[in-house]
Design an enzyme around this catalytic site. Structure first.
Site, mmCIF file in Angstrom:
data_model
loop_
_atom_site.group_PDB
_atom_site.id
_atom_site.type_symbol
_atom_site.label_atom_id
_atom_site.label_comp_id
_atom_site.label_asym_id
_atom_site.label_seq_id
_atom_site.Cartn_x
_atom_site.Cartn_y
_atom_site.Cartn_z
ATOM 1 N N HIS B 124 -5.352 -33.201 53.692
ATOM 2 C CA HIS B 124 -6.614 -33.412 52.787
ATOM 3 C C HIS B 124 -6.871 -34.844 52.870
ATOM 4 O O HIS B 124 -5.716 -35.590 52.765
ATOM 5 C CB HIS B 124 -6.430 -32.937 51.549
ATOM 6 N N ASP B 201 2.381 -32.926 48.203
ATOM 7 C CA ASP B 201 0.949 -32.770 47.622
ATOM 8 C C ASP B 201 1.018 -31.057 47.490
ATOM 9 O O ASP B 201 0.770 -30.488 48.339
ATOM 10 C CB ASP B 201 -0.103 -33.152 48.641
ATOM 11 N N GLN B 204 -2.477 -27.050 46.438
ATOM 12 C CA GLN B 204 -2.971 -25.592 46.853
ATOM 13 C C GLN B 204 -1.522 -24.677 46.630
ATOM 14 O O GLN B 204 -1.726 -23.516 46.577
ATOM 15 C CB GLN B 204 -3.068 -25.547 48.289
ATOM 16 N N LYS B 227 -6.637 -25.956 39.689
ATOM 17 C CA LYS B 227 -6.336 -24.966 40.964
ATOM 18 C C LYS B 227 -5.430 -23.804 40.445
ATOM 19 O O LYS B 227 -5.107 -23.114 41.230
ATOM 20 C CB LYS B 227 -5.792 -25.690 42.170
ATOM 21 N N CYS B 365 -12.701 -31.204 53.624
ATOM 22 C CA CYS B 365 -11.984 -32.621 53.472
ATOM 23 C C CYS B 365 -10.806 -32.545 54.560
ATOM 24 O O CYS B 365 -9.802 -33.318 53.936
ATOM 25 C CB CYS B 365 -11.672 -32.897 52.171
#
Lengths: 140, 407
Positions: B124, B201, B204, B227, B365
């Site tokens: 991202h 990261d 998600q 999220k 993104c």
């Protein structure tokens, strides 16, 4: 026809549709009928910033009046753009700057104007007015 | 069949009763943000309605109650990540904020000219730009792990990139655009072999995958509360204690200090060193309720049901002629990205929206990834535990309508 007369005509056309499908099919049809923008005008300078799909806007002046030609990769945006081009083309910069574009709201497409980041209709209107300012300045 | 009672779960999310354009909302934009259950909404209202106070320094009843709820969340998150200590849990504004914190503190202190930072094609923008900014400032070199056409990282290429010059690796756990689950354990182990530190990261991944930072041996792990059914504007950065201790503070202000004179300030201990100013107390308090909610359902149960939705959606969508699924990695979360022949993703999104179906369209993104795939963007449907197969049927019917109207 004045800008308002053209707007009123579009509003009248949209009154024929009682559901979203008819309305969007009509917009898509307008998009398909919009003449293709010549490749030479599909350049970086003519791209409207802030759209999810690429939108090109080309402007030129003929007999004191501004003319617009536009194109987009996305068909619904192209249809919306086609209406804007129809309303704004062949008017003087003064008329364009004084205009109040009420048709978008009246035909129930205001959300497209608000979603500036996704389809850039508002950016497109702004760019058309910017051309009007530029041509006006050039003449004075 | 899922062991979860999906209809009951749906009743926990008030927004699912909304009508959009006169239709029942079908919310398939969960990779962008998930909806919030009543328990989270109630936690927010409860905090503001009954014990709103500034934390840590107050001596009165409300301040103590707020502080204790705030720190309870830290402990809940520590367990959620299986972190060794609660001081390793730093509250941030979100994943992006956590990555920037690491780039601006660890990066600026320990990286120098010529050092290499490795990211991947799946990143991202928020795991690209902070490193580019650091590279620009320090003269570091950014290297990118390539992907294959299915959307899997080519790990042999990654191994070839590693050298004594590699000082940092920052890779996404799960791709937001394609759903690819990366083998982050392998990535971390290989990076450690050359002495590089690793940030994962987890934006998600956090709602789909059980995360154990100790087993992974991650040096940093960042994610966002919104999220995983929590509030927006709240995130977590996990960091190993010794590394966090070695890092300079990020922002200056209240809470992060031990003693201030005009001549010199000494900094507070972890985790407060990185939490300057009044934190996002209400949202931190509420995230505990989101995590408790997930734990009650059971992450494995959620993952199993989401897999079922993914498989069903993949099968159904594959039958639509002219539809191509983008991203067919070996391991995926419940994200389906697709393109339709001759139709721009934006048109897909607008016409589905008219039918009450919320998906995301565009580059997600991840512009470098889209360039690699040779696409201007995709349409992306992403599923959460409250979604159903009949909703996927509506999506399929909706796409047929898009084709009928546009082509």
């Amino acid at each position: 026809m004045t800008i308002n007369e053209i707007q009123d005509e579009i509003i009248e056309e949209f009154e024929l549709f009682d559901d979203w499908e008819g309305k969007y099919e009509y917009i898509i049809d307008l998009g398909k009928k919009l003449p293709k923008l010549a490749d030479e005008h599909k350049n970086q300078d003519n791209i409207i910033k802030g759209c999810q799909s690429i939108v090109w806007l080309h402007a030129y002046k003929k007999d004191d009046k501004l003319h617009f030609e536009a194109d987009s990769e996305a068909i619904i945006v192209k249809g919306l753009v086609s209406m804007l081009v129809k309303v704004m083309t062949n008017h003087t910069p003064e008329e364009i700057l004084k205009s109040d574009l009420y048709f978008i709201d009246k035909v129930g497409l205001a959300s497209h104007l608000a979603q500036t980041r996704s389809n850039g209709l508002a950016s497109m209107v702004k760019q058309m007015r910017a051309y009007a300012v530029a041509y006006q300045a050039k003449d004075n | 069949m899922s062991v979860l009672d999906i209809n009951k779960i749906r009743q926990d999310f008030p927004i699912l009763d909304e009508k959009v354009n006169g239709r029942d909302l079908v919310y398939f934009d969960n990779a962008a943000t998930t909806q919030k259950p009543f328990v989270v909404l109630e936690a927010l209202a409860n905090y503001y309605g009954h014990y709103n106070a500034n934390i840590h320094r107050g001596i009165h009843f409300l301040a103590e109650k707020a502080t204790s709820a705030f720190e309870d969340s830290r402990t809940t998150i520590q367990k959620f990540l299986n972190a060794a200590q609660k001081e390793e849990i730093i509250f941030t504004y979100g994943t992006t904020d956590g990555i920037n914190l690491v780039a601006q503190t660890y990066g600026r202190k320990f990286l120098k000219e010529g050092d290499e930072i490795i990211i991947s094609t799946l990143e991202h923008h928020s795991n690209i730009v902070p490193w580019q900014m650091l590279c620009e400032e320090k003269g570091c070199v950014l290297r990118v792990i390539p992907i294959d056409d299915k959307g899997d990282l080519i790990l042999e290429e990654y191994e070839k990139m590693l050298s004594e010059k590699t000082k940092f690796v920052s890779v996404v756990h799960v791709s937001n655009a394609l759903g690819t689950i990366n083998d982050v354990k392998f990535i971390i182990d290989k990076a450690h072999e050359v002495g590089a530190k690793v940030l994962i990261d987890g934006a998600q991944a956090s709602s789909h995958i059980t995360i154990d930072v100790q087993t992974l041996d991650a040096d940093f792990y960042a994610f966002s509360a919104h999220k995983l059914f929590g509030p927006t504007g709240m995130g977590v950065l996990y960091g190993k204690l010794d590394i966090l201790n070695a890092m300079p503070p990020y922002r200056g202000g209240g809470e992060m200090i031990k003693e201030v004179t005009f001549e010199k300030t000494t900094y507070n201990e972890l985790p407060y060193k990185f939490e300057a100013g009044t934190p996002n107390i209400a949202d931190v308090v509420a995230v505990k309720f989101a995590i408790d909610y997930i734990n009650e359902l059971g992450k494995e149960n959620i993952a199993a049901y989401e897999d079922e939705l993914l498989k069903y959606a993949t099968d159904q969508l594959s039958e639509i002629s002219g539809l191509r699924i983008i991203g067919q990695a070996k391991e995926k979360v419940s994200v389906v990205s697709f393109v339709l022949d001759g139709i721009h993703p934006q048109d897909v999104g607008v016409i589905l929206d008219q039918q009450g179906i919320a998906i995301r369209t565009g580059h997600h993104c991840t512009q470098p990834l889209m360039n690699r795939l040779g696409l201007p963007g995709t349409s992306r449907a992403s599923f959460a535990v409250y979604n159903t197969k009949p909703e996927i049927d509506k999506l399929v019917a909706g796409i047929h309508k898009v084709k009928k109207m546009v082509l």
